[in-house]
Structures are given as C-alpha cells and as structure tokens.
Design a protein around this motif. Structure first.
Motif, PDB file in Angstrom:
ATOM      1  N   TYR A 203      82.115 -78.020 -71.140  1.00 39.96           N
ATOM      2  CA  TYR A 203      81.456 -78.566 -72.340  1.00 39.96           C
ATOM      3  C   TYR A 203      80.448 -79.654 -71.967  1.00 39.96           C
ATOM      4  N   GLN A 204      79.259 -79.572 -72.578  1.00 40.32           N
ATOM      5  CA  GLN A 204      78.191 -80.543 -72.335  1.00 40.32           C
ATOM      6  C   GLN A 204      77.631 -81.063 -73.669  1.00 40.32           C
ATOM      7  N   SER A 205      77.536 -82.352 -73.785  1.00 44.44           N
ATOM      8  CA  SER A 205      76.951 -82.980 -74.967  1.00 44.44           C
ATOM      9  C   SER A 205      77.002 -84.487 -74.759  1.00 44.44           C
ATOM     10  N   LEU A 206      76.137 -85.208 -75.427  1.00 37.45           N
ATOM     11  CA  LEU A 206      76.170 -86.664 -75.360  1.00 37.45           C
ATOM     12  C   LEU A 206      76.644 -87.177 -76.716  1.00 37.45           C
ATOM     13  N   HIS A 207      77.726 -87.956 -76.726  1.00 35.82           N
ATOM     14  CA  HIS A 207      78.310 -88.453 -77.968  1.00 35.82           C
ATOM     15  C   HIS A 207      78.087 -89.952 -78.094  1.00 35.82           C
ATOM     16  N   ILE A 225      69.685 -76.576 -77.068  1.00 35.55           N
ATOM     17  CA  ILE A 225      69.984 -75.304 -77.735  1.00 35.55           C
ATOM     18  C   ILE A 225      71.002 -74.509 -76.912  1.00 35.55           C
ATOM     19  N   GLY A 226      70.816 -74.527 -75.585  1.00 40.22           N
ATOM     20  CA  GLY A 226      71.738 -73.804 -74.716  1.00 40.22           C
ATOM     21  C   GLY A 226      73.143 -74.359 -74.791  1.00 40.22           C
ATOM     22  N   MET A 227      73.277 -75.680 -74.782  1.00 38.89           N
ATOM     23  CA  MET A 227      74.592 -76.324 -74.883  1.00 38.89           C
ATOM     24  C   MET A 227      75.259 -76.001 -76.211  1.00 38.89           C
ATOM     25  N   ASP A 228      74.471 -76.004 -77.281  1.00 37.77           N
ATOM     26  CA  ASP A 228      75.007 -75.709 -78.608  1.00 37.77           C
ATOM     27  C   ASP A 228      75.467 -74.250 -78.686  1.00 37.77           C
ATOM     28  N   PHE A 229      74.687 -73.359 -78.119  1.00 36.72           N
ATOM     29  CA  PHE A 229      75.036 -71.938 -78.066  1.00 36.72           C
ATOM     30  C   PHE A 229      76.381 -71.748 -77.362  1.00 36.72           C
ATOM     31  N   TRP A 230      76.543 -72.376 -76.203  1.00 40.79           N
ATOM     32  CA  TRP A 230      77.791 -72.253 -75.438  1.00 40.79           C
ATOM     33  C   TRP A 230      78.964 -72.840 -76.222  1.00 40.79           C
ATOM     34  N   GLY A 246      94.000 -65.503 -70.234  1.00 39.52           N
ATOM     35  CA  GLY A 246      93.446 -66.807 -70.580  1.00 39.52           C
ATOM     36  C   GLY A 246      92.802 -67.531 -69.415  1.00 39.52           C
ATOM     37  N   LYS A 247      93.433 -67.486 -68.238  1.00 36.80           N
ATOM     38  CA  LYS A 247      92.880 -68.168 -67.065  1.00 36.80           C
ATOM     39  C   LYS A 247      91.535 -67.571 -66.657  1.00 36.80           C
ATOM     40  N   ALA A 248      91.461 -66.249 -66.700  1.00 34.51           N
ATOM     41  CA  ALA A 248      90.199 -65.584 -66.347  1.00 34.51           C
ATOM     42  C   ALA A 248      89.121 -65.928 -67.368  1.00 34.51           C
ATOM     43  N   LEU A 249      89.519 -66.048 -68.657  1.00 34.15           N
ATOM     44  CA  LEU A 249      88.567 -66.385 -69.713  1.00 34.15           C
ATOM     45  C   LEU A 249      88.006 -67.790 -69.503  1.00 34.15           C
ATOM     46  N   LYS A 250      88.872 -68.752 -69.207  1.00 39.11           N
ATOM     47  CA  LYS A 250      88.427 -70.132 -68.964  1.00 39.11           C
ATOM     48  C   LYS A 250      87.460 -70.186 -67.783  1.00 39.11           C
ATOM     49  N   LYS A 251      87.791 -69.455 -66.748  1.00 41.97           N
ATOM     50  CA  LYS A 251      86.942 -69.436 -65.559  1.00 41.97           C
ATOM     51  C   LYS A 251      85.564 -68.869 -65.882  1.00 41.97           C
ATOM     52  N   CYS A 256      79.751 -69.646 -67.352  1.00 41.31           N
ATOM     53  CA  CYS A 256      78.651 -69.560 -68.325  1.00 41.31           C
ATOM     54  C   CYS A 256      78.040 -70.934 -68.585  1.00 41.31           C
ATOM     55  N   ALA A 257      78.891 -71.966 -68.619  1.00 40.99           N
ATOM     56  CA  ALA A 257      78.403 -73.326 -68.830  1.00 40.99           C
ATOM     57  C   ALA A 257      77.474 -73.759 -67.700  1.00 40.99           C
ATOM     58  N   ILE A 258      77.809 -73.367 -66.477  1.00 50.51           N
ATOM     59  CA  ILE A 258      76.949 -73.675 -65.330  1.00 50.51           C
ATOM     60  C   ILE A 258      75.613 -72.948 -65.466  1.00 50.51           C
ATOM     61  N   ASP A 259      75.682 -71.700 -65.925  1.00 51.93           N
ATOM     62  CA  ASP A 259      74.450 -70.936 -66.138  1.00 51.93           C
ATOM     63  C   ASP A 259      73.565 -71.618 -67.186  1.00 51.93           C
ATOM     64  N   VAL A 260      74.193 -72.119 -68.262  1.00 49.48           N
ATOM     65  CA  VAL A 260      73.443 -72.810 -69.317  1.00 49.48           C
ATOM     66  C   VAL A 260      72.775 -74.057 -68.759  1.00 49.48           C
ATOM     67  N   ARG A 261      73.512 -74.810 -67.974  1.00 52.16           N
ATOM     68  CA  ARG A 261      72.958 -76.032 -67.388  1.00 52.16           C
ATOM     69  C   ARG A 261      71.785 -75.708 -66.461  1.00 52.16           C
ATOM     70  N   ASN A 262      71.933 -74.678 -65.650  1.00 52.45           N
ATOM     71  CA  ASN A 262      70.847 -74.279 -64.742  1.00 52.45           C
ATOM     72  C   ASN A 262      69.617 -73.823 -65.527  1.00 52.45           C
ATOM     73  N   MET A 263      69.857 -73.116 -66.628  1.00 57.34           N
ATOM     74  CA  MET A 263      68.747 -72.661 -67.457  1.00 57.34           C
ATOM     75  C   MET A 263      68.018 -73.847 -68.094  1.00 57.34           C
ATOM     76  N   ASP A 264      68.794 -74.833 -68.609  1.00 59.78           N
ATOM     77  CA  ASP A 264      68.188 -76.035 -69.188  1.00 59.78           C
ATOM     78  C   ASP A 264      67.319 -76.758 -68.166  1.00 59.78           C
TER      79      ASP A 264
END
Length: 277
Positions: A203-207, A225-230, A246-251, A256-264
């Motif tokens: 999870y990525q966001s600034l609070h 937008i990418g962070m919100d999408f994820w 569940g473990k495979a899903l979390k992984k 995907c979160a890393i992909d979003v960050r790289n795209m940003d």
C-alpha cells in the motif's frame, strides 16, 4: 325345579359375560388402546420434545419468554456493539465534519487550479470524501482495544472524516502536501508517508491528519492514479486473503504494487524529460 334354576343361572352368567365382552369391545375394539399408546403418546416427556420439537407446554414457553424479557442482561447480549451511541448520526456533528471536508476540498481545488495556470498542466485528477460508517468505527475501536464510548471515539479515531486527493504525478503529491501545511487555522496532528516507505502489503499513500479550530479532525490521503487503482482493487480482494491461496494472492498483490510504483516513476521521468527539452 332344581334343573330349571340351574339353567336360569347358567343363562344369566352367559348373558353377563357377553355383556361384559360387548362393553370391553366397545371401549377398546381390536386392542386399539394399545395402538393409541404406541402411536399417539411417546413413552416419556423426552420423547415428546424430541418428536415434536415443541416446548412441553404453553406455560413453559411463556415462562421462558417472560424471563428473557425481564432479564436486562439477556437483552443487552442481543444488542450490537455501539448501537446505543449517537456518533455521526447526530445532525449537528455530521454537519460539522461535512463543513470541514468541504472547506478543505475547496482550498485544495483552488490550489490545483492555481498550479495548472502556473505549470501549464493539471496536478489533481479528482477528489473524494467520506464519513466513516458505524461498523467501521466499532471495528476500529475494538482493534485499538478502547472502551466503546462517544468520548473515546472522537478522541482516538482520527479518520471519522476523510478526503482523498488523487494526483497525476509523484511530485504532485508533495506539492499538495506542502500547500496543506500552509492553510491558516489548521493544525497538523500527524503525517504518515507510505509513498516513501510503503506498507508491507504494498500500500502506498501519504496521510496527513489535520484538526480545525472546532476540534474536528480530518484525514487527507494523497496518492497517484496508479496508487488509487491498486488500493481500490486490493480492498475488493481483501476477503479472498483467507482463501487457501491467500499467501500467493498477497505475494501477487505486492508484486503489482511494485509495478505501480515503477510505472509512476517512469511517468514522472518522462514528464521531466519533456520539460527539460
């Protein structure tokens, strides 16, 4: 004479036996009393309860009902936690929080328009707002292990009201963040930067938690937008995390979160390369 008397007595006895047999047959033809015993009446009260699944009598049912109605402890057990609290159902309190969010959104939107005129591009994609639901409030108080009272809710929960500002680029997040710190009569209570240091889930966001002069607090979430999408899709998949995969899903979600960050980051690099030409 003696012979006639004997015959009369014999006839009388036969008549009495036949009459008795008729009475017996009338009261219990074909041994029906035994049939009634077997089919209509179970052998014990336990069998009656088992066969019919009904209370032993109406009086017992009324007794149980009266006891539950007269016992306040039984009634309290059936209540949902926090059902006796007013919280955000109070129109005055609700309006105060809505007014605070409206004020923030107006000022942030105006700042976005000023930046668009200055930079020649938009920095904000869109904004959202929400008030926390009763169920979410109760769940958070239980998680915090705090007594569920009105005072504790308004003291320990900082995001009863929340707004989300979805930005276009990574550096736009910090443009809006810096502006928030400059808003008059607004106290900054806390900041958590999950952009520079994402959560373990990805999870990525600034609070930023802010407080108004009337004491009402609002959480501001800043993300791309990418962070919100994820984040939105990850929330939809949360109930699947307890699945056997569940473990495979979390992984996979973390990947995907890393992909979003790289795209940003790539999008930011592309924009900056264009601006530097």
């Amino acid at each position: 004479m003696k012979e006639e008397n004997v015959k009369k007595c014999y006839h009388k006895e036969e008549t009495t036996k036949e009459a008795g047999k008729k009475i017996k047959d009338t009261e219990d033809p074909e041994g029906k009393s035994d049939l009634m015993k077997d089919t209509e009446q179970p052998e014990s009260k336990y069998d009656l309860m088992k066969d019919t699944e009904q209370p032993e009598s109406n009086s017992d049912l009324m007794k149980d009902t009266e006891q539950s109605e007269s016992n306040p402890d039984l009634q309290e057990d059936t209540k949902q936690p926090g059902s006796d609290l007013v919280l955000l159902d109070d129109p005055r309190i609700r309006k105060e929080y809505l007014d605070c969010m409206r004020e923030l959104l107006i000022q942030i939107t105006d700042f976005g328009m000023q930046q668009e005129a200055l930079l020649g591009r938009s920095i904000i994609s869109h904004t959202k707002y929400r008030l926390k639901s009763r169920d979410s409030i109760v769940a958070k108080m239980i998680k915090k292990k705090r007594e569920l009272t009105e005072e504790n809710v308004f003291t320990y929960i900082n995001d009863l009201a929340g707004i989300r500002v979805v930005c276009l680029f990574l550096d736009d997040i910090y443009r809006v963040r810096d502006f928030i710190y400059q808003i008059p009569d607004l106290t900054i209570l806390k900041e958590k930067d999950f952009v520079k240091k994402p959560k373990n889930s990805g999870y990525q966001s600034l609070h930023v938690i802010v407080q108004f002069t009337n004491g009402r607090k609002v959480e501001i979430q800043l993300r791309t937008i990418g962070m919100d999408f994820w984040s939105v899709l990850e929330y939809q998949l949360q109930y699947k995390k307890h699945h056997k995969k569940g473990k495979a899903l979390k992984k996979e979600l973390f990947s995907c979160a890393i992909d979003v960050r790289n795209m940003d980051q790539r999008m930011l690099d592309l924009r900056q390369s264009i601006e530097n030409v």
